[in-house]
Design an enzyme around this catalytic site. Structure first.
Site, mmCIF file in Angstrom:
data_model
loop_
_atom_site.group_PDB
_atom_site.id
_atom_site.type_symbol
_atom_site.label_atom_id
_atom_site.label_comp_id
_atom_site.label_asym_id
_atom_site.label_seq_id
_atom_site.Cartn_x
_atom_site.Cartn_y
_atom_site.Cartn_z
ATOM 1 N N HIS B 54 42.423 -7.048 5.478
ATOM 2 C CA HIS B 54 42.848 -6.686 4.127
ATOM 3 C C HIS B 54 42.563 -7.882 3.198
ATOM 4 O O HIS B 54 42.563 -9.042 3.648
ATOM 5 C CB HIS B 54 44.347 -6.358 4.112
ATOM 6 C CG HIS B 54 44.668 -5.014 4.688
ATOM 7 N ND1 HIS B 54 45.936 -4.468 4.649
ATOM 8 C CD2 HIS B 54 43.893 -4.099 5.322
ATOM 9 C CE1 HIS B 54 45.920 -3.274 5.216
ATOM 10 N NE2 HIS B 54 44.698 -3.029 5.652
ATOM 11 N N GLU B 56 44.337 -9.401 1.072
ATOM 12 C CA GLU B 56 45.389 -10.429 1.067
ATOM 13 C C GLU B 56 45.247 -11.383 2.254
ATOM 14 O O GLU B 56 45.408 -12.601 2.128
ATOM 15 C CB GLU B 56 46.782 -9.790 1.139
ATOM 16 C CG GLU B 56 47.112 -8.842 0.006
ATOM 17 C CD GLU B 56 46.806 -7.387 0.376
ATOM 18 O OE1 GLU B 56 45.705 -7.110 0.904
ATOM 19 O OE2 GLU B 56 47.671 -6.524 0.135
ATOM 20 N N CYS B 84 50.852 -4.064 2.111
ATOM 21 C CA CYS B 84 51.475 -3.359 3.244
ATOM 22 C C CYS B 84 52.379 -4.345 3.980
ATOM 23 O O CYS B 84 52.452 -5.533 3.637
ATOM 24 C CB CYS B 84 50.402 -2.804 4.181
ATOM 25 S SG CYS B 84 49.572 -4.059 5.196
ATOM 26 N N CYS B 87 50.615 -7.547 5.336
ATOM 27 C CA CYS B 87 50.292 -8.561 4.327
ATOM 28 C C CYS B 87 51.554 -9.178 3.729
ATOM 29 O O CYS B 87 51.591 -10.376 3.432
ATOM 30 C CB CYS B 87 49.407 -7.938 3.257
ATOM 31 S SG CYS B 87 47.813 -7.395 3.907
#
Lengths: 155, 155
Positions: B54, B56, B84, B87
């Site tokens: 992801h 992040e 999410c 993260c």
């Protein structure tokens, strides 16, 4: 020597090796669909200067790299400690079939404690979860590590 | 051209680039203690075959690598979508000072929805959180991407 057919023994071996490097002693193994070990690792947060380098994340990333897909369908993750919320959500994102963990972690766990990631409506894949496997060995490793840290906090 | 002094514009630019690569369009920027951009990235889950890639996670890992420490004290993360649970917990583990996000994510978010990672007793560091920044632009990007996926699911 840990037996390759006993993933938790391998994970405990990785946890002990992590302790020897001054890392929080957690180890993990990723098992493929036909039972082979796809990846094994211990925590590497300090060595890699990477806050995300928990043992679970390292084996998920390595197994995905080896299989060439971000979806680890029919794979299992075996880890010595209850995963935190980061690792639990990564397990869900990777679509792992099964999670086996050793010691429960009331202070930082995200499966049976705290965020309880798999129980939320925002979690779109729930693995089978088996906790408490060789719990005492995994817990003793962690308790020993943090006791030693308190006696001598220097590296 | 996004302005380097406007981190959310940079993050939106990374999200658009991710969409162009067929990735879920989320972008992130990591800002250092003196306001410099330490890292910027869009989602790379498919390209890297890495379920943890992801935006992040990528900027946290890159910034930690650049600073040589897993603890990103006094740093801020700017991302186009509510993180999410994975993260969010990574943000806590990295000790980030501030999280700024664009669109809220009722289906998969782990900050204001679902696991609500920062609200748990198992979370040992809570960043300042500012949500809804340029929310409509970030949300439009995501809605457009998923609408196109439904029309033509082939790559």
């Amino acid at each position: 020597m840990p037996d390759d057919r006993d993933p938790m023994a391998l994970a405990l071996s990785e946890a002990r090796a992590a302790a020897g490097r001054g890392e929080v002693p957690v180890g993990a193994v990723l098992i493929g669909p036909d039972g082979q070990v796809l990846a094994r690792a211990g925590n590497q947060v300090e060595a890699d200067a990477d806050p995300t380098a928990h043992a679970e994340m390292l084996v998920i990333r390595e197994a995905a790299r080896r299989l060439g897909t971000p979806r680890l369908v029919d794979c299992s993750l075996v880890v010595t400690l209850e995963p935190c919320a980061m690792c639990a959500q990564a397990i869900a994102l990777a679509r792992l079939k099964r999670l086996v963990f050793g010691a429960y972690d009331p202070k930082g766990g995200g499966v049976e404690h705290g965020a309880r990631v798999f129980e939320r409506a925002t979690c779109h894949h729930r693995p089978e979860v088996i906790g408490g496997v060789r719990e005492r060995e995994a817990g003793d490793l962690l308790r020993g590590f943090f006791r030693d840290c308190r006696v001598d906090p220097s590296p």
